[in-house]
Design a protein around this motif. Structure first.
Motif, short mmCIF file in Angstrom:
data_model
loop_
_atom_site.label_atom_id
_atom_site.label_comp_id
_atom_site.label_asym_id
_atom_site.label_seq_id
_atom_site.Cartn_x
_atom_site.Cartn_y
_atom_site.Cartn_z
N ASN B 152 1.03 2.42 -3.28
CA ASN B 152 2.36 3.03 -2.25
C ASN B 152 3.01 1.70 -1.29
O ASN B 152 2.07 1.40 -0.55
CB ASN B 152 2.14 4.40 -3.00
N PRO B 153 3.93 2.07 -1.40
CA PRO B 153 4.60 0.81 -0.75
C PRO B 153 4.99 1.61 0.81
O PRO B 153 4.66 0.27 1.81
CB PRO B 153 6.45 0.73 -1.27
N ASP B 154 4.53 2.04 1.38
CA ASP B 154 4.67 2.81 2.51
C ASP B 154 3.02 2.36 3.21
O ASP B 154 3.51 1.26 4.16
CB ASP B 154 4.74 4.10 3.04
N ASN B 159 -1.17 -3.14 -0.27
CA ASN B 159 0.09 -3.43 1.31
C ASN B 159 -0.74 -3.84 2.64
O ASN B 159 -0.75 -4.99 2.93
CB ASN B 159 0.91 -2.95 1.25
N TRP B 171 6.74 -3.89 -2.94
CA TRP B 171 7.08 -3.15 -3.90
C TRP B 171 6.48 -3.01 -5.21
O TRP B 171 7.33 -2.74 -5.84
CB TRP B 171 8.76 -2.60 -3.72
N TRP B 172 5.04 -2.88 -5.12
CA TRP B 172 4.56 -2.81 -6.29
C TRP B 172 4.58 -2.29 -7.29
O TRP B 172 5.01 -3.28 -8.45
CB TRP B 172 3.16 -2.44 -6.31
N ASN B 174 7.80 -1.57 -8.68
CA ASN B 174 9.30 -0.93 -8.92
C ASN B 174 9.55 -2.23 -9.63
O ASN B 174 8.60 -2.70 -10.15
CB ASN B 174 10.36 -1.42 -7.09
N HIS B 177 8.33 -5.98 -9.86
CA HIS B 177 6.28 -5.89 -9.73
C HIS B 177 6.37 -5.59 -10.75
O HIS B 177 4.78 -5.29 -10.75
CB HIS B 177 6.47 -6.07 -8.21
N SER B 178 6.33 -4.22 -11.19
CA SER B 178 5.31 -4.06 -11.99
C SER B 178 4.87 -4.32 -13.26
O SER B 178 3.35 -3.38 -13.33
CB SER B 178 5.78 -2.29 -13.03
#
Lengths: 269, 316
Positions: B152-154, B159, B171-172, B174, B177-178
């Motif tokens: 998760n990006p946050d 990250n 932003w893994w 999206n 990048h998925s």
């Protein structure tokens, strides 16, 4: 040769890296909702509330999964064990062709099977039922089971079978009273894997049993959380932990059967 | 053990005493058929029938209505033409190839490195090797949701990890990048299988070879390339081909993590999504899903046949 002393610590580190996602799941499952987003390395803000939610919401799904798993094991054993005896010991004509079919059967994409089953079940009214899911899940295990049993039964000395025959035993009697008891370990391996695969199945559950309410398995119980507007990570991870229990038991209690199963599928000796 | 039993049978037939009379042999044949019959019926009903049904759906134009009522019109290969004619078809084929090839390459290399590492036993090696099986034995939905959370990006763990190397948060999951993200998760899933198979392959290489090479002054690196790799070739082939056949048809890990969004769409998830997509596709397209499924089936079976041929060849 001196044992390399550095190997054990390095192996511990590597195992730690490999299993980090599992630890992270357990970590989140014990962290209070407000603190989950902080992503702390330990559940400092400890709670078991998420597991209470699991007990409250997921029990029917766990029951369904258990029933589907047991049913799949029974069906797989009943079909695979006699067939393997016929292939390994009674020199079934065309046995080689049949082994070929079994290998190929394992390579059919699950989504193709699901589409076929969906349209058939739709007509027969088997969608969203436990027997329907058992039948579909068994297709994951049956070819593997036949091949594993056949490989083992080939190793049973022919004299043993002949001796039973001389005593006047029928083929069925020989199978039941001689072959089955000897094949116990293979049967355990097959049963463990059939159960685990049925328990873990997502594809058939999410296609053939989408609207089954409580008659859906635990994988769907977890999947429900994903679709939700506000994803509930705590209960979701707690459910995931509970859903991993069969895996844990298998590794702790039945390691030798696991190793036998993994190698049997791919490498022949 | 098998050889010993075979020798006994051979002996019995030459002495002539234990040769079963003819009628008994043919009765054994019938018994064999009776024992195998349930399996044959099972294979026809639960493999052949769904397969035929899938192909049948791909040559008829089904929609929600005709799916329930029946009577969808026969359209030949039209649906295949439409599916292949879509601009995204070849993009998805490429993504499927990337996902599969990158997955099996990394799974193999990491699995082999670990197998070599665990080859000579050391303290705790058996237990730790067993722990490595966990990703393979966990239900995929468990692994997939855990990876989704870590990505998760946050403030996901991934990250945090890349942050230590000074990389900006990614932003893994999206669209862009998925593919990379689901491939990472899938490599993790496949390492145990490769480790186990390659480890058992290593066990079959005689230790004396290594000892002789060591006496001749070959270092570990040299021994690996001159003994391990050549002798492991058959196992390598089998592992890679099986990996390929299994990876090309993967749905669950991708679908659960990204629902096949953006670059992570493969033939398998595309097919799944068109028929069963939970809110991702406005119209249910059974015929298109079956056509894509059939294309995937042909590809999987083609590599499956190569696998069988290789295995037969190695057996001699």
């Amino acid at each position: 040769m001196p044992r390399a002393w550095w190997k054990t610590p390095l192996a511990l580190v590597l195992t730690g890296i490999m299993l980090f996602p599992v630890y992270w799941m357990v970590n989140v499952s014990f962290t209070r909702r407000e603190s989950i987003r902080k992503s702390q390395p330990f559940p400092f803000d400890f709670t078991v509330d998420h597991y209470r939610v699991v007990l409250h919401e997921q029990l029917p799904f766990l029951g369904t999964s258990l029933a589907v798993g047991v049913g799949t094991v029974a069906l797989t054993l009943v079909i695979a064990a006699p067939a393997a005896f016929g292939l390994a010991k009674l020199r079934m004509p065309g046995g080689r062709a049949l082994s070929f079919v079994l290998i190929v059967a394992q390579m059919i994409p699950a989504v193709v099977m699901a589409l076929g089953f969906y349209s058939i079940y739709n007509r027969l009214g088997l969608l969203d039922t436990i027997p329907g899911l058992i039948l579909a899940d068994s297709t994951i295990a049956v070819p593997f089971a036949v091949m594993l049993f056949t490989a083992f039964m080939r190793g049973i000395p022919d004299e043993l079978i002949e001796a039973a025959k001389l005593d006047g035993a029928s083929h069925w009697r020989t199978f039941r009273s001689v072959v089955i008891p000897i094949s116990r370990n293979s049967a355990i391996t097959v049963a463990l894997f059939a159960f685990l695969w049925a328990w873990s199945d997502f594809l058939f559950a999410s296609t053939l049993d989408r609207e089954g309410g409580p008659l859906r398995p635990i994988t769907m119980g977890i999947y429900n959380y994903i679709g939700a507007q506000n994803q509930e990570w705590g209960p979701m991870m707690a459910t995931a932990v509970v859903a991993s229990i069969p895996t844990a038991l298998l590794l702790i209690l039945a390691q030798k059967y696991v190793a036998a199963g993994v190698t049997a599928g791919a490498v022949k000796d | 053990m098998t050889n010993a039993a075979g020798a006994l049978v051979a002996e019995a037939t030459t002495t002539g005493e234990a040769v079963p009379p003819r009628p008994r042999r043919s009765r054994a044949r019938w018994a064999a058929v009776a024992f195998v019959a349930p399996l044959l019926v099972y294979l026809v009903v639960f493999y052949a029938f769904p397969l035929v049904q899938n192909v049948a759906m791909s040559v008829q134009r089904y929609d929600r209505g005709t799916f329930v009522s029946g009577g969808a019109p026969f359209v030949g290969l039209d649906i295949y033409r439409e599916v292949i004619g879509q601009p995204k078809f070849w993009r998805i084929v490429g993504q499927t190839a990337t996902f599969t090839l990158v997955s099996i390459t990394f799974q193999y290399v990491i699995g082999l490195a670990l197998a070599v590492f665990f080859h000579r036993s050391f303290k705790l090696s058996a237990t730790l090797r067993a722990m490595f099986l966990v990703p393979w034995l966990l239900p995929v939905i468990v692994s997939a949701t855990t990876w989704q959370w870590m990505m998760n990006p946050d403030n996901g763990a991934m990250n945090t990890l890349v942050g230590w190397f000074g990389i900006e948060p990614v932003w893994w999951l999206n669209a862009q990048h998925s593919l990379m993200s689901v491939t990472i998760a899938n490599i993790w899933l496949g390492i145990p299988f490769n480790l186990v198979i390659l480890y058992s392959g290593l066990q079959n290489i005689p230790t004396t070879l290594y000892e002789a090479a060591a006496i001749d002054g070959a270092g570990p690196w040299r021994r690996f390339w001159s003994i391990t790799m050549p002798l492991l070739r058959p196992v390598t082939l089998v592992t890679l081909l099986l990996g390929l056949v299994y990876t090309i048809k993967v749905v669950d890990i991708i679908w659960i993590m990204t629902t096949g969004t953006g670059t992570s769409q493969t033939l398998a998830t595309w097919s799944y999504g068109m028929a069963f997509g939970k809110g991702t596709s406005g119209v249910i397209q059974y015929s298109e899903a079956s056509a894509v499924g059939s294309i995937l089936l042909v590809i999987a079976l083609a590599f499956g046949l190569i696998y069988v041929a290789v295995q037969r060849h190695e057996e001699g």
